[in-house]
Design a protein around this motif. Structure first.
Motif, PDB file in Angstrom:
ATOM      1  N   VAL A 217      -0.764  10.562  12.613  1.00 18.98           N
ATOM      2  CA  VAL A 217      -2.241   9.509  12.402  1.00 18.98           C
ATOM      3  C   VAL A 217      -1.937   8.232  12.799  1.00 18.98           C
ATOM      4  N   LEU A 218      -0.702   7.619  12.592  1.00 19.81           N
ATOM      5  CA  LEU A 218      -0.404   6.284  12.958  1.00 19.81           C
ATOM      6  C   LEU A 218      -0.421   6.249  14.443  1.00 19.81           C
ATOM      7  N   LEU A 219       0.347   6.961  14.992  1.00 16.35           N
ATOM      8  CA  LEU A 219       0.174   7.079  16.528  1.00 16.35           C
ATOM      9  C   LEU A 219      -1.183   7.154  17.117  1.00 16.35           C
ATOM     10  N   GLY A 220      -1.822   8.054  16.615  1.00 16.10           N
ATOM     11  CA  GLY A 220      -3.398   8.183  17.078  1.00 16.10           C
ATOM     12  C   GLY A 220      -3.991   6.698  16.902  1.00 16.10           C
ATOM     13  N   LEU A 221      -3.864   6.002  15.621  1.00 13.02           N
ATOM     14  CA  LEU A 221      -4.634   4.927  15.531  1.00 13.02           C
ATOM     15  C   LEU A 221      -4.213   3.770  16.496  1.00 13.02           C
ATOM     16  N   VAL A 222      -2.720   3.517  16.669  1.00 12.85           N
ATOM     17  CA  VAL A 222      -2.376   2.596  17.561  1.00 12.85           C
ATOM     18  C   VAL A 222      -2.441   2.874  19.019  1.00 12.85           C
ATOM     19  N   LYS A 223      -2.898   4.227  19.157  1.00  7.31           N
ATOM     20  CA  LYS A 223      -2.986   4.698  20.682  1.00  7.31           C
ATOM     21  C   LYS A 223      -1.674   4.615  21.459  1.00  7.31           C
TER      22      LYS A 223
ATOM     23  N   LEU B 149       2.709  -1.681  18.670  1.00  6.45           N
ATOM     24  CA  LEU B 149       4.051  -0.783  18.180  1.00  6.45           C
ATOM     25  C   LEU B 149       4.670  -1.724  16.975  1.00  6.45           C
ATOM     26  N   ILE B 150       4.574  -2.863  17.065  1.00  6.56           N
ATOM     27  CA  ILE B 150       5.254  -4.018  15.926  1.00  6.56           C
ATOM     28  C   ILE B 150       4.452  -3.518  14.503  1.00  6.56           C
ATOM     29  N   LEU B 151       3.167  -3.229  14.685  1.00 10.63           N
ATOM     30  CA  LEU B 151       2.500  -2.963  13.543  1.00 10.63           C
ATOM     31  C   LEU B 151       2.878  -1.462  13.016  1.00 10.63           C
ATOM     32  N   ALA B 152       2.869  -0.688  13.967  1.00 12.83           N
ATOM     33  CA  ALA B 152       3.442   0.877  13.828  1.00 12.83           C
ATOM     34  C   ALA B 152       4.803   0.810  13.198  1.00 12.83           C
ATOM     35  N   THR B 153       5.787   0.052  13.756  1.00  9.23           N
ATOM     36  CA  THR B 153       7.191  -0.240  13.475  1.00  9.23           C
ATOM     37  C   THR B 153       7.509  -0.429  11.992  1.00  9.23           C
TER      38      THR B 153
ATOM     39  N   VAL C 282       0.915  -1.304  -0.157  1.00 10.53           N
ATOM     40  CA  VAL C 282       0.033   0.146   0.008  1.00 10.53           C
ATOM     41  C   VAL C 282       0.819   1.342   0.010  1.00 10.53           C
ATOM     42  N   ALA C 283       2.146   1.175   0.207  1.00  6.84           N
ATOM     43  CA  ALA C 283       2.952   2.533   0.417  1.00  6.84           C
ATOM     44  C   ALA C 283       3.403   2.788  -1.103  1.00  6.84           C
ATOM     45  N   LEU C 284       3.278   1.955  -2.010  1.00  2.67           N
ATOM     46  CA  LEU C 284       3.255   2.268  -3.255  1.00  2.67           C
ATOM     47  C   LEU C 284       2.536   3.493  -3.825  1.00  2.67           C
ATOM     48  N   ASP C 285       1.228   3.639  -3.284  1.00  6.27           N
ATOM     49  CA  ASP C 285       0.506   4.820  -3.551  1.00  6.27           C
ATOM     50  C   ASP C 285       0.987   6.135  -3.194  1.00  6.27           C
ATOM     51  N   GLY C 286       2.214   6.148  -2.275  1.00  7.62           N
ATOM     52  CA  GLY C 286       2.874   7.292  -2.013  1.00  7.62           C
ATOM     53  C   GLY C 286       2.443   8.211  -0.869  1.00  7.62           C
ATOM     54  N   ASP C 287       1.151   7.909  -0.470  1.00  9.40           N
ATOM     55  CA  ASP C 287       0.525   8.921   0.750  1.00  9.40           C
ATOM     56  C   ASP C 287       0.735   7.807   1.938  1.00  9.40           C
ATOM     57  N   GLY C 288       1.404   8.660   3.042  1.00  7.53           N
ATOM     58  CA  GLY C 288       1.452   8.073   4.061  1.00  7.53           C
ATOM     59  C   GLY C 288       0.163   7.846   5.063  1.00  7.53           C
ATOM     60  N   THR C 289      -0.489   8.830   4.898  1.00  8.71           N
ATOM     61  CA  THR C 289      -1.888   8.673   5.844  1.00  8.71           C
ATOM     62  C   THR C 289      -2.825   7.644   5.358  1.00  8.71           C
ATOM     63  N   THR C 290      -2.957   7.563   3.899  1.00  8.89           N
ATOM     64  CA  THR C 290      -3.765   6.403   3.304  1.00  8.89           C
ATOM     65  C   THR C 290      -3.155   5.077   3.706  1.00  8.89           C
ATOM     66  N   SER C 291      -1.858   4.917   3.442  1.00  9.98           N
ATOM     67  CA  SER C 291      -1.187   3.458   3.913  1.00  9.98           C
ATOM     68  C   SER C 291      -1.548   3.025   5.363  1.00  9.98           C
ATOM     69  N   TYR C 292      -1.296   4.206   6.388  1.00  8.34           N
ATOM     70  CA  TYR C 292      -1.410   3.853   7.575  1.00  8.34           C
ATOM     71  C   TYR C 292      -2.829   3.344   7.897  1.00  8.34           C
ATOM     72  N   MET C 293      -3.976   4.143   7.486  1.00  4.54           N
ATOM     73  CA  MET C 293      -5.290   3.942   7.685  1.00  4.54           C
ATOM     74  C   MET C 293      -5.602   2.502   6.976  1.00  4.54           C
ATOM     75  N   ILE C 294      -5.276   2.050   5.738  1.00  3.12           N
ATOM     76  CA  ILE C 294      -5.623   0.853   5.495  1.00  3.12           C
ATOM     77  C   ILE C 294      -4.924  -0.233   6.055  1.00  3.12           C
ATOM     78  N   VAL C 295      -3.681  -0.194   6.660  1.00  4.44           N
ATOM     79  CA  VAL C 295      -2.882  -1.202   7.308  1.00  4.44           C
ATOM     80  C   VAL C 295      -3.389  -1.377   8.609  1.00  4.44           C
ATOM     81  N   CYS C 296      -3.681  -0.428   9.446  1.00  4.11           N
ATOM     82  CA  CYS C 296      -4.225  -0.332  10.737  1.00  4.11           C
ATOM     83  C   CYS C 296      -5.819  -0.791  10.649  1.00  4.11           C
TER      84      CYS C 296
END
Length: 431
Positions: free
Chosen positions: A391-397, A137-141, A108-122
């Protein structure tokens, strides 16, 4: 003096956040303000802060509507089919789950947008991590490393695009030599994921894991997918949004604003319900905006006060005169700490051209400097000036300090491996 003050500011910020003496929001604002006062630039603080805010204002607006859009999509259960497929494929094995996290993050990182990538993975993996009690934190890393490797290297990812434009390079010539090191680094990330998965497998209670596997086998743990017309519409809208994003038809903030308005109208018809949804998602969006604006202040002060340039000049001064051919390698090493602390605009438009000019005196093409600079994007994705990270930190709290304690443990060696792969494949030269 400015270089020493700059390094001291960065060190103080890291110490305050990791030791939890201050929150990330207060530390990222106050440390550069104190440094500017010490440097005798107090009268210029207002202008420096406003300049910094100007550079991140559009990013903050983008993140606001991106969080609102994907929050709505999650409430509409758009990603449940992906979760169901992943749960079936993983069969409840933590190793497969963590490796799957890495693979999906890289794709998903191929689309170039970090927010989108993190949202989909999370949205796909976070419920599984929580169900099994795995460390989010493993997911976030893994997501951050994947984003820095793929989006940070591809010419359409934003970071490298800045380098290509600043140095007036041909995107094809730049990128073709980075495909090999990028692929090898992706394999290194998958290997890290496998190792982390093995560790998680041993940590999880055996009875809980066995019960989860039974729930998967019976179908109880697999989300029920209700493919009504709204789900198909949401999927088509999201796919269209991604296509328009990649084609750069309009500014990202415009695309997300329009997409959110359309999605809100289709999925939530009552005005009162629309307002309630916005209030719910604002709880996730507002903290992100605050931190992005604070990061803009950090970058604005550090750049306009001259600390960033002084730090880069001090680092360049370390290179002995006879080591001119090592400039690409030194650039790659320098990209790690500078990428971590600096915004991409400040790094690519302020530091990289200086490095490229220095390399040119030794007959080294600017393509190599751009490639070397892109390697620092793995650590940039873990640093305080990376807007999608909030955004990622907010998702994984999780807070920034806890995340960086885990992420840097793996991000640094993977970044060094990326440098080694780039040297091995000739993407950057040392002779």
């Amino acid at each position: 003096m400015l270089a020493v003050l700059g390094f001291a500011t960065l060190g103080s910020f890291m110490l305050l956040v990791m030791r939890k003496h201050l929150s990330a929001f207060t530390a990222i604002m106050l440390t550069p303000i104190v440094a500017a006062l010490i440097a005798g630039k107090g009268t210029q603080l207002g202008d420096m802060i406003m300049n910094g805010l100007d550079t991140v204002a559009s990013t903050a607006a983008l993140l606001l509507f991106a969080v609102l859009y994907f929050g709505l999509m999650m409430e509409a259960k758009l990603f449940d089919p992906i979760s169901a497929l992943i749960i079936r494929a993983s069969k409840g094995d933590p190793v497969r789950i963590v490796v799957g996290t890495a693979v999906l993050s890289l794709l998903v990182a191929l689309d170039g947008d970090g927010t989108t990538s993190y949202m989909i993975v999370c949205s796909a993996f976070l419920p599984i991590y929580r169900r099994l009690g795995m460390n989010p934190l493993i997911l976030a890393t893994l997501a951050a490393m994947a984003l820095g490797t793929i989006s940070g290297t591809t010419p359409w990812g934003g970071a490298a695009t800045r380098g290509i434009s600043a140095l007036h390079l041909d995107a094809g010539e730049y990128f073709v030599h980075m495909i090999g090191p990028m692929a090898l680094t992706s394999l290194a990330i998958v290997a890290v994921a496998y190792w982390l998965g093995l560790r998680e497998r041993h940590k999880i209670d055996g009875e809980k894991l066995a019960a989860y596997k039974l729930e998967i086998a019976s179908g109880e743990a697999i989300p029920t997918v209700k493919a009504d017309w709204r789900m198909w519409f949401n999927a088509a809208l999201t796919l269209l949004l991604m296509v328009l994003l990649i084609l750069e038809v309009a500014d990202l903030v415009v695309l997300f604003m329009v997409a959110f308005a359309v999605a809100l109208l289709v999925n939530v018809r009552s005005i009162a319900d629309q307002q309630e949804l916005i209030k719910r998602q604002a709880a996730n969006a507002v903290p992100v905006m605050m931190l992005v604006l604070a990061a803009g202040i950090f970058t604005g002060i550090m750049t306009d006060a001259g600390m960033i340039k002084a730090m880069a000049d001090a680092a360049l001064a370390i290179v002995p005169d006879g080591w001119g051919t090592m400039v690409p390698l030194f650039t790659a090493l320098l990209a790690l700490p500078l990428g971590f602390f600096m915004s991409n605009d400040a790094y690519w438009f302020g530091v990289v051209p200086v490095l490229a000019e220095s390399a040119g005196h030794y007959g080294i093409h600017a393509n190599e400097i751009a490639r070397a600079g892109a390697i620092g994007q793995i650590l940039h994705s873990m640093g305080p000036t990376s807007a999608p990270l909030w955004v990622l930190l907010g998702l994984v709290k999780a807070d920034l300090g806890d995340f960086q304690k885990t992420a840097l443990r793996w991000g640094v060696p993977v970044s060094l491996a990326y440098i080694a792969f780039a040297v091995m494949t000739g993407a950057i030269t040392v002779v």
